[in-house]
Design an enzyme around this catalytic site. Sequence first.
Site, mmCIF file in Angstrom:
data_model
loop_
_atom_site.group_PDB
_atom_site.id
_atom_site.type_symbol
_atom_site.label_atom_id
_atom_site.label_comp_id
_atom_site.label_asym_id
_atom_site.label_seq_id
_atom_site.Cartn_x
_atom_site.Cartn_y
_atom_site.Cartn_z
ATOM 1 N N THR A 86 -3.657 24.123 46.197
ATOM 2 C CA THR A 86 -2.943 25.178 45.459
ATOM 3 C C THR A 86 -1.845 25.726 46.375
ATOM 4 O OG1 THR A 86 -4.689 26.711 46.187
ATOM 5 C CG2 THR A 86 -4.829 25.882 43.931
ATOM 6 N N LEU A 153 -14.724 28.151 54.433
ATOM 7 C CA LEU A 153 -14.823 27.394 55.688
ATOM 8 C C LEU A 153 -13.520 27.468 56.479
ATOM 9 C CD1 LEU A 153 -13.072 24.559 55.370
ATOM 10 C CD2 LEU A 153 -15.070 23.842 54.092
ATOM 11 N N CYS A 263 -3.928 28.152 54.721
ATOM 12 C CA CYS A 263 -4.448 29.202 53.828
ATOM 13 C C CYS A 263 -3.738 30.547 53.945
ATOM 14 C CB CYS A 263 -5.940 29.389 54.078
ATOM 15 S SG CYS A 263 -6.890 27.956 53.562
HETATM 16 N N1 LIG Z 1 -8.111 23.860 54.189
HETATM 17 C C1 LIG Z 1 -8.872 24.919 54.325
HETATM 18 O O1 LIG Z 1 -9.262 25.309 55.426
HETATM 19 C C2 LIG Z 1 -9.330 25.690 53.110
HETATM 20 C C3 LIG Z 1 -10.345 26.638 53.241
HETATM 21 C C4 LIG Z 1 -10.768 27.345 52.118
HETATM 22 C C5 LIG Z 1 -10.159 27.100 50.895
HETATM 23 N N2 LIG Z 1 -9.149 26.198 50.786
HETATM 24 C C6 LIG Z 1 -8.563 25.952 49.461
HETATM 25 O O2 LIG Z 1 -9.102 24.742 48.946
HETATM 26 C C7 LIG Z 1 -8.123 24.047 48.172
HETATM 27 C C8 LIG Z 1 -7.926 22.646 48.720
HETATM 28 O O3 LIG Z 1 -7.401 22.750 50.017
HETATM 29 P P1 LIG Z 1 -7.338 21.503 51.014
HETATM 30 O O4 LIG Z 1 -6.848 22.028 52.307
HETATM 31 O O5 LIG Z 1 -8.618 20.774 50.945
HETATM 32 O O6 LIG Z 1 -6.188 20.639 50.291
HETATM 33 P P2 LIG Z 1 -5.721 19.122 50.609
HETATM 34 O O7 LIG Z 1 -4.277 19.101 50.288
HETATM 35 O O8 LIG Z 1 -6.209 18.734 51.962
HETATM 36 O O9 LIG Z 1 -6.533 18.239 49.548
HETATM 37 C C9 LIG Z 1 -6.305 18.250 48.170
HETATM 38 C C10 LIG Z 1 -6.597 16.838 47.660
HETATM 39 O O10 LIG Z 1 -6.640 16.841 46.240
HETATM 40 C C11 LIG Z 1 -6.134 15.598 45.765
HETATM 41 N N3 LIG Z 1 -5.819 15.742 44.322
HETATM 42 C C12 LIG Z 1 -4.871 16.506 43.737
HETATM 43 N N4 LIG Z 1 -4.960 16.408 42.403
HETATM 44 C C13 LIG Z 1 -5.995 15.573 42.124
HETATM 45 C C14 LIG Z 1 -6.605 15.088 40.937
HETATM 46 N N5 LIG Z 1 -6.180 15.458 39.711
HETATM 47 N N6 LIG Z 1 -7.639 14.232 41.038
HETATM 48 C C15 LIG Z 1 -8.094 13.841 42.249
HETATM 49 N N7 LIG Z 1 -7.576 14.275 43.407
HETATM 50 C C16 LIG Z 1 -6.541 15.139 43.358
HETATM 51 C C17 LIG Z 1 -4.973 15.344 46.689
HETATM 52 O O11 LIG Z 1 -4.607 13.970 46.689
HETATM 53 C C18 LIG Z 1 -5.536 15.807 48.036
HETATM 54 O O12 LIG Z 1 -6.155 14.746 48.729
HETATM 55 C C19 LIG Z 1 -6.872 24.910 48.221
HETATM 56 O O13 LIG Z 1 -6.850 25.753 47.093
HETATM 57 C C20 LIG Z 1 -7.065 25.739 49.478
HETATM 58 O O14 LIG Z 1 -6.397 26.972 49.425
HETATM 59 C C21 LIG Z 1 -8.740 25.477 51.866
#
Ligand SMILES: NC(=O)c1ccc[n+]([C@@H]2O[C@H](COP(=O)([O-])OP(=O)(O)OC[C@H]3O[C@@H](n4cnc5c(N)ncnc54)[C@H](O)[C@@H]3O)[C@@H](O)[C@H]2O)c1
Length: 436
Positions: A86, A153, A263
């Site tokens: 997001t 996390l 984040c």
């Molecule tokens: N990274 C962190 O430390 C963290 C911690 C807490 C919360 N978050 C939240 O979690 C969410 C994900 O963050 P992230 O860092 O893991 O993102 P990221 O960009 O590492 O991973 C997202 C993944 O989703 C895949 N994707 C997108 N649309 C898709 C679909 N329709 N079907 C299948 N796969 C799809 C992308 O290819 C990508 O690999 C965000 O909202 C973020 O704010 C992240």
Amino acid sequence: MRVAMIGTGYVGLVSGACFADFGHVVTCVDKDASKIKRLHDGIMPIYEPGLDTLVENNVKEERLFFTTEAKDAIADADAVFIAVGTPSRRGDGHADLSYVYAAAEEIAALIKGFTVIVTKSTVPVGTGDEVEAIIRKTNPDADFAVVSNPEFLREGAAIKDFKIPDRIVVGTEDERAMDVMSELYRPLFLNQTPILFTSRRTSELIKYAANAFLAVKITFINEMADLCEKVGANVQEVSRGIGLDGRIGAKFLNAGPGYGGSCFPKDTLALTKTANDHGSPVRIIDTVVEVNAARKKAMAVKIINAMGGDVKGKTIGVLGLAFKQNTDDMRDAPSLDIIPALIAAGATVKAYDPEAMEEASHLMDGIQYAENPYAALEGADAMVIITEWDQFRALDLGRVKDALNTPVVIDLRNIYAPEDMLKRGFDYTSIGRPAV
Ligand SMILES: NC(=O)c1ccc[n+]([C@@H]2O[C@H](COP(=O)([O-])OP(=O)(O)OC[C@H]3O[C@@H](n4cnc5c(N)ncnc54)[C@H](O)[C@@H]3O)[C@@H](O)[C@H]2O)c1
């Protein structure tokens, strides 16, 4: 329980692997075929301590699967998690929900029997209502509940944070969904992890409120550090002096170059947008966003000043590129503001990071990458520490001095002691601590 994880990034992969380790059968889905192929080959797409072993064990036990095909995972799942990105929407800073909504549409068409759809992505208040409406519209006969279950996390400590969290937040008022969520997290109930059941909207806001509060803490101590520099006080002692107060707490009080990462920058910005849209601005967060952005830019000026006011034709050895230690994540890393500004001012930058150099090479031009910290410092006019990797805390300072042209050190993470550096003959600058 059978779990489908839509999105296999930092959060999806770690959550999926941990749920599998709890004993559930998890299929992680990602649209990125190269990511899924690497996982099938046993190669982790991200650097996260302990993740490779956790994934390998659970794949071997046939509890963890990877696929690009959502339909393989969703039809018989009890819970489908949405863990897609997001990011900040270009232009206005709102959370870009296009990936979440696309995932919701896809899920809607594939669910069979009662299914709990869990939003783990960080999403603004009301997104759960929209996800529910999309599913209802796409598949009017579906039997489902949409739950908010934000993830707290931290990269670099993600597995521990998932398995031993401070709390779990579950936003739903649907009793069948509560049962499924309780069963999913049952191993944590046994450890007496607090679990907070709230309304979906409250749960969505808790995530933003938590990140915004932490960003306030960091920004507060950064501004105290600036004041310390003016008045001759020591910010580390200020941190300790206030952090021992149980009402304040010692964590997130390390002064540095400004927060970055995947984040805090996007979530603080998105919270201000939501708040303004609802006519209830959170002015403290508006200020935090502005102060932090300015701080990252100001760090290059601090470095240039410490090097005599001009870096044209000079070489700078930079240690650390990732936004913090123990990750290769470069999203909104302070190095992305600092290094291009140094290069624009005429410096040559040689850099070393234990894990983030490949990612950095896609995001910044003109850096010479080194094989180890000492190679980055060889013939440089200064050493700049941007990320606090443990290995930079224990450098052989004799070797550092021999490698540098001039013994100038700018430590943006306060990992060395000013008195000690002076004794060793360094011209040492840090954050918010008086020169000795
Ligand atoms: N990274 C962190 O430390 C963290 C911690 C807490 C919360 N978050 C939240 O979690 C969410 C994900 O963050 P992230 O860092 O893991 O993102 P990221 O960009 O590492 O991973 C997202 C993944 O989703 C895949 N994707 C997108 N649309 C898709 C679909 N329709 N079907 C299948 N796969 C799809 C992308 O290819 C990508 O690999 C965000 O909202 C973020 O704010 C992240």
